[in-house]
Design an enzyme around this catalytic site. Structure first.
Site: not given
Ligand code: KIV
Length: 271
Positions: A120, A122, A189
């Site tokens: 993942k 951002e 988020e």
């Molecule tokens: O790092 C994390 O816990 C996250 C979540 C808040 C989605 O990215």
């Protein structure tokens, strides 16, 4: 009728099918073997090895300090516990922004050294090249829009994002772009519920919300928050299912008392 319990192994394809059937996706963070084992046994769909490890595991104020090596350590511990869940790992700050070659190297290290199933990262337009390059290596990518904690020093606060029209429209464009280039899901988020519902309705890929209302295709929480290990963090969106901070403190106080009063160990607790 829900078919959740029949899923043997959650894949990105399974998540896509869940969205198609209107089944909600449950995602939680985990950072270590023991916790991940419990979450997997409970049939959580997705485990996120989040860079929130920087806060809840290492005690930093932000997610920025955690390193790629540290994320790989957490991810490998989680992977050893998992039989069913899809495991997604955050690319930490500084390992993908502004350099798609570096982004690919970072993602490959996570996949190779931890055995994770996806990464993942951002951002929207500004990380497009990095996302495309990672996807070109066959690595599934989950996007993350709205409040993106790695940019905290740009935003200045952890308040709700995209309340203004211009930012909301940019988020919509970014979400469509991330779907178009091949992301398998997007975390939304801390954005207004109406916007999250609108974006979720526009996309074929699932959205996973945190502080984004009930209209997303799934929900994610930081496990330490849900379990009440973090005591002082109480945003409106958080539902606490336990108060482990108090329960653990109470257990440790009882243990200390038993040791001091020579009650532990008793005759049955020795050889
Ligand atoms: O790092 C994390 O816990 C996250 C979540 C808040 C989605 O990215």
């Amino acid at each position: 009728m829900s078919t959740h319990k029949e899923i043997k192994r959650v894949t990105t394809h399974v998540l896509h099918e869940m969205k198609r059937r209107g089944e909600k996706i449950a995602m939680l963070t985990a950072y270590d073997y023991s916790m991940a084992r419990i979450f997997d046994a409970a049939k959580i769909d997705v485990i996120l090895v989040g860079d929130s490890a920087s806060n809840v595991m290492a005690g930093h104020e932000t997610t920025l300090p955690i390193t790629l090596d540290q994320m790989i350590y957490h991810a490998s511990s989680v992977i050893r516990a998992i039989k069913r869940a899809l495991v997604v790992v955050d690319l930490p700050f500084g390992t993908y922004q502004g350099n798609s070659r570096r982004a690919l190297d970072s993602a490959i290290r996570i996949m190779k050294e931890s055995g994770a199933h996806a990464v993942k990262l951002e951002g929207g337009e500004e990380v497009k090249e990095s996302v495309i390059r990672i996807l070109s290596a066959g690595i599934p990518v989950m996007g993350h829009l709205g409040l993106t904690p790695q940019s905290i020093y740009k935003f200045g606060t952890y308040q709700v994002r995209a309340k203004e029209e211009a930012e909301a429209e940019r988020l919509v464009r970014d979400a469509l772009m991330l779907q178009e280039i091949g992301c398998f899901a997007i975390v939304l988020e801390k954005i207004p519920a109406a916007l999250a519902t609108r974006v979720s309705g526009m996309l074929d890929i699932p959205t996973i919300g945190i502080g984004a209302g009930g209209g997303t295709d799934g929900q994610v929480l930081v496990s330490h928050d849900l379990l009440g290990i973090t005591k002082d963090f109480s945003p409106r969106f958080l539902r606490r299912y336990l108060n482990l901070y108090d329960d653990i403190k109470d257990a440790v106080e009882r243990y200390i008392r038993d040791v001091r009063e020579r009650d532990f160990p008793n005759e049955k607790e020795q050889y």
